[in-house]
Design a protein around this motif. Structure first.
Motif, PDB file in Angstrom:
ATOM      1  N   ARG A 285       0.836  -1.204   0.000  1.00 28.29           N
ATOM      2  CA  ARG A 285       0.000   0.000   0.000  1.00 28.29           C
ATOM      3  C   ARG A 285       0.868   1.249   0.000  1.00 28.29           C
ATOM      4  NH1 ARG A 285      -4.604  -1.468   4.525  1.00 28.29           N
ATOM      5  NH2 ARG A 285      -5.607  -3.100   3.327  1.00 28.29           N
ATOM      6  N   THR A 286       0.223   2.390  -0.247  1.00 32.66           N
ATOM      7  CA  THR A 286       0.957   3.653  -0.151  1.00 32.66           C
ATOM      8  C   THR A 286       1.429   3.841   1.284  1.00 32.66           C
ATOM      9  OG1 THR A 286      -1.017   4.933   0.396  1.00 32.66           O
ATOM     10  CG2 THR A 286      -0.474   4.720  -1.951  1.00 32.66           C
ATOM     11  N   ARG A 287       2.440   4.659   1.484  1.00 32.00           N
ATOM     12  CA  ARG A 287       2.971   4.892   2.837  1.00 32.00           C
ATOM     13  C   ARG A 287       1.857   5.333   3.795  1.00 32.00           C
ATOM     14  NH1 ARG A 287       7.614   2.563   3.512  1.00 32.00           N
ATOM     15  NH2 ARG A 287       9.214   3.176   2.072  1.00 32.00           N
ATOM     16  N   ALA A 288       1.010   6.235   3.336  1.00 27.75           N
ATOM     17  CA  ALA A 288      -0.042   6.752   4.203  1.00 27.75           C
ATOM     18  C   ALA A 288      -1.028   5.662   4.602  1.00 27.75           C
ATOM     19  CB  ALA A 288      -0.780   7.889   3.506  1.00 27.75           C
ATOM     20  N   GLN A 289      -1.255   4.691   3.742  1.00 31.05           N
ATOM     21  CA  GLN A 289      -2.227   3.642   4.024  1.00 31.05           C
ATOM     22  C   GLN A 289      -1.599   2.444   4.732  1.00 31.05           C
ATOM     23  OE1 GLN A 289      -3.334   3.172  -0.088  1.00 31.05           O
ATOM     24  NE2 GLN A 289      -5.351   4.043   0.304  1.00 31.05           N
ATOM     25  N   ALA A 290      -0.305   2.285   4.654  1.00 36.65           N
ATOM     26  CA  ALA A 290       0.351   1.071   5.144  1.00 36.65           C
ATOM     27  C   ALA A 290       0.512   1.024   6.654  1.00 36.65           C
ATOM     28  CB  ALA A 290       1.722   0.919   4.489  1.00 36.65           C
ATOM     29  N   SER A 291       0.682   2.160   7.309  1.00 39.10           N
ATOM     30  CA  SER A 291       1.100   2.154   8.714  1.00 39.10           C
ATOM     31  C   SER A 291       0.137   1.417   9.637  1.00 39.10           C
ATOM     32  CB  SER A 291       1.346   3.574   9.209  1.00 39.10           C
ATOM     33  OG  SER A 291       0.152   4.324   9.143  1.00 39.10           O
TER      34      SER A 291
ATOM     35  N   LEU B 155       2.351  -6.501  12.742  1.00 39.47           N
ATOM     36  CA  LEU B 155       3.437  -6.571  13.723  1.00 39.47           C
ATOM     37  C   LEU B 155       2.930  -7.070  15.070  1.00 39.47           C
ATOM     38  CD1 LEU B 155       5.306  -3.257  12.880  1.00 39.47           C
ATOM     39  CD2 LEU B 155       6.275  -5.559  12.738  1.00 39.47           C
ATOM     40  N   GLU B 156       1.756  -6.597  15.486  1.00 40.81           N
ATOM     41  CA  GLU B 156       1.183  -7.021  16.763  1.00 40.81           C
ATOM     42  C   GLU B 156       0.879  -8.512  16.773  1.00 40.81           C
ATOM     43  OE1 GLU B 156      -2.177  -4.439  17.224  1.00 40.81           O
ATOM     44  OE2 GLU B 156      -0.930  -2.728  17.819  1.00 40.81           O
ATOM     45  N   ARG B 157       0.694  -9.083  15.609  1.00 37.67           N
ATOM     46  CA  ARG B 157       0.407 -10.517  15.508  1.00 37.67           C
ATOM     47  C   ARG B 157       1.674 -11.333  15.240  1.00 37.67           C
ATOM     48  NH1 ARG B 157      -3.875  -7.673  14.362  1.00 37.67           N
ATOM     49  NH2 ARG B 157      -5.974  -8.413  14.809  1.00 37.67           N
ATOM     50  N   GLY B 158       2.830 -10.656  15.270  1.00 36.67           N
ATOM     51  CA  GLY B 158       4.104 -11.363  15.192  1.00 36.67           C
ATOM     52  C   GLY B 158       4.758 -11.414  13.831  1.00 36.67           C
ATOM     53  N   ALA B 159       4.198 -10.796  12.827  1.00 35.48           N
ATOM     54  CA  ALA B 159       4.768 -10.853  11.484  1.00 35.48           C
ATOM     55  C   ALA B 159       6.017  -9.972  11.369  1.00 35.48           C
ATOM     56  CB  ALA B 159       3.738 -10.408  10.449  1.00 35.48           C
ATOM     57  N   ASP B 160       6.862 -10.343  10.442  1.00 35.89           N
ATOM     58  CA  ASP B 160       7.998  -9.525  10.039  1.00 35.89           C
ATOM     59  C   ASP B 160       7.506  -8.755   8.821  1.00 35.89           C
ATOM     60  OD1 ASP B 160      10.535  -8.474   9.715  1.00 35.89           O
ATOM     61  OD2 ASP B 160      11.253 -10.195   8.576  1.00 35.89           O
ATOM     62  N   VAL B 161       7.307  -7.445   8.958  1.00 36.57           N
ATOM     63  CA  VAL B 161       6.630  -6.648   7.937  1.00 36.57           C
ATOM     64  C   VAL B 161       7.625  -5.813   7.147  1.00 36.57           C
ATOM     65  CG1 VAL B 161       4.885  -4.867   7.536  1.00 36.57           C
ATOM     66  CG2 VAL B 161       4.554  -6.550   9.358  1.00 36.57           C
ATOM     67  N   LEU B 162       7.484  -5.879   5.834  1.00 39.40           N
ATOM     68  CA  LEU B 162       8.245  -5.020   4.932  1.00 39.40           C
ATOM     69  C   LEU B 162       7.261  -4.102   4.221  1.00 39.40           C
ATOM     70  CD1 LEU B 162      10.552  -7.681   3.246  1.00 39.40           C
ATOM     71  CD2 LEU B 162      11.175  -6.078   5.041  1.00 39.40           C
ATOM     72  N   GLU B 163       7.441  -2.807   4.357  1.00 42.79           N
ATOM     73  CA  GLU B 163       6.589  -1.860   3.643  1.00 42.79           C
ATOM     74  C   GLU B 163       7.284  -1.461   2.348  1.00 42.79           C
ATOM     75  OE1 GLU B 163       5.388   1.504   5.953  1.00 42.79           O
ATOM     76  OE2 GLU B 163       4.320   0.274   7.418  1.00 42.79           O
ATOM     77  N   ILE B 164       6.683  -1.844   1.239  1.00 40.54           N
ATOM     78  CA  ILE B 164       7.227  -1.513  -0.080  1.00 40.54           C
ATOM     79  C   ILE B 164       6.089  -0.953  -0.924  1.00 40.54           C
ATOM     80  CG2 ILE B 164       8.431  -2.373  -2.127  1.00 40.54           C
ATOM     81  CD1 ILE B 164       9.546  -4.611  -0.381  1.00 40.54           C
ATOM     82  N   PRO B 165       5.878   0.357  -0.875  1.00 45.24           N
ATOM     83  CA  PRO B 165       4.772   0.923  -1.642  1.00 45.24           C
ATOM     84  C   PRO B 165       5.036   0.800  -3.145  1.00 45.24           C
ATOM     85  CG  PRO B 165       6.040   2.650  -0.542  1.00 45.24           C
ATOM     86  CD  PRO B 165       6.617   1.344  -0.122  1.00 45.24           C
ATOM     87  N   VAL B 166       4.082   0.210  -3.841  1.00 48.82           N
ATOM     88  CA  VAL B 166       4.244   0.024  -5.289  1.00 48.82           C
ATOM     89  C   VAL B 166       3.260   0.872  -6.076  1.00 48.82           C
ATOM     90  CG1 VAL B 166       5.228  -2.287  -5.097  1.00 48.82           C
ATOM     91  CG2 VAL B 166       2.758  -2.025  -5.290  1.00 48.82           C
ATOM     92  N   ILE B 167       2.436   1.642  -5.374  1.00 51.09           N
ATOM     93  CA  ILE B 167       1.531   2.550  -6.061  1.00 51.09           C
ATOM     94  C   ILE B 167       1.703   3.954  -5.491  1.00 51.09           C
ATOM     95  CG2 ILE B 167      -0.197   0.793  -6.599  1.00 51.09           C
ATOM     96  CD1 ILE B 167      -1.862   1.855  -4.284  1.00 51.09           C
ATOM     97  N   ARG B 168       1.327   4.899  -6.280  1.00 51.46           N
ATOM     98  CA  ARG B 168       1.350   6.286  -5.842  1.00 51.46           C
ATOM     99  C   ARG B 168       0.110   6.944  -6.431  1.00 51.46           C
ATOM    100  NH1 ARG B 168       5.919  10.124  -8.037  1.00 51.46           N
ATOM    101  NH2 ARG B 168       4.804   9.489  -9.887  1.00 51.46           N
ATOM    102  N   THR B 169      -0.658   7.579  -5.617  1.00 56.12           N
ATOM    103  CA  THR B 169      -1.841   8.270  -6.121  1.00 56.12           C
ATOM    104  C   THR B 169      -1.502   9.738  -6.323  1.00 56.12           C
ATOM    105  OG1 THR B 169      -2.650   8.597  -3.881  1.00 56.12           O
ATOM    106  CG2 THR B 169      -3.473   6.669  -5.052  1.00 56.12           C
ATOM    107  N   VAL B 170      -1.872  10.235  -7.476  1.00 55.34           N
ATOM    108  CA  VAL B 170      -1.632  11.645  -7.820  1.00 55.34           C
ATOM    109  C   VAL B 170      -2.901  12.196  -8.452  1.00 55.34           C
ATOM    110  CG1 VAL B 170       0.862  11.396  -8.134  1.00 55.34           C
ATOM    111  CG2 VAL B 170      -0.662  11.039 -10.062  1.00 55.34           C
ATOM    112  N   PRO B 171      -3.130  13.487  -8.339  1.00 57.05           N
ATOM    113  CA  PRO B 171      -4.313  14.068  -8.978  1.00 57.05           C
ATOM    114  C   PRO B 171      -4.183  13.987 -10.502  1.00 57.05           C
ATOM    115  CG  PRO B 171      -2.993  15.764  -7.872  1.00 57.05           C
ATOM    116  CD  PRO B 171      -2.352  14.445  -7.602  1.00 57.05           C
ATOM    117  N   PRO B 172      -5.309  13.880 -11.196  1.00 60.51           N
ATOM    118  CA  PRO B 172      -5.248  13.801 -12.663  1.00 60.51           C
ATOM    119  C   PRO B 172      -4.725  15.100 -13.264  1.00 60.51           C
ATOM    120  CG  PRO B 172      -7.519  14.010 -11.907  1.00 60.51           C
ATOM    121  CD  PRO B 172      -6.674  13.850 -10.697  1.00 60.51           C
TER     122      PRO B 172
END
Length: 145
Positions: A89-95, A102-119
């Motif tokens: 997800r985007t950085r803003a949506q991923a946190s 993380l609270e459930r024990g996962a090892d989390v990698l945040e790799i945003p592959v989309i970016r939303t921009v105005p048209p």
């Protein structure tokens, strides 16, 4: 440094009067989804560490407190412990989602592959919207869609 010298440390403790049957635990990457733990005694811990391929960073716990591991080991019992999950997800949506994982024990990698921009071309958007009645179904695959 301690992990690579665990055999020498254990030998020195026994040589200076500690019982060779004293429990020892070695924990690598403590409190992360990549945590690894091995348990042994001063006599066996070097072989246990070698067999499990435990490397630094790690902590070494020596003494009877190690016997409480079965009761205190809540961390490795979490539902996603040991799972590596990539959040795209985007950085803003991923946190928030990443925090839940993380609270459930996962090892989390945040790799945003989309970016939303105005048209940039508002007329093209208007043209597409005017032709929506040509479709029977519209399927959105994400909130960003």
């Amino acid at each position: 440094m301690g992990v690579t010298r665990i055999g020498k440390i254990a030998e020195a403790l026994v040589a200076n009067g500690m019982n060779a049957a004293t429990p020892v635990a070695v924990i690598r990457w403590a409190t992360t989804g990549r945590q690894q733990s091995v348990v042994g005694t001063l006599k066996t811990i070097a072989k246990e560490v070698e067999a499990a391929k435990i490397e630094a960073p790690a902590i070494i716990v020596i003494g009877d407190v190690v016997k409480l591991r079965g009761k205190l080991n809540w961390f490795e019992k979490r539902s996603l412990f040991g799972q590596r999950i990539v959040v795209t997800r985007t950085r803003a949506q991923a946190s928030q989602f990443s925090r839940q994982l993380l609270e459930r024990g996962a090892d989390v990698l945040e790799i945003p592959v989309i970016r939303t921009v105005p048209p940039t071309d508002r007329q093209a958007i208007a043209d597409v919207l005017l032709e929506l009645n040509a479709y029977d179904w519209l399927v959105f695959t994400s909130p960003n869609g």
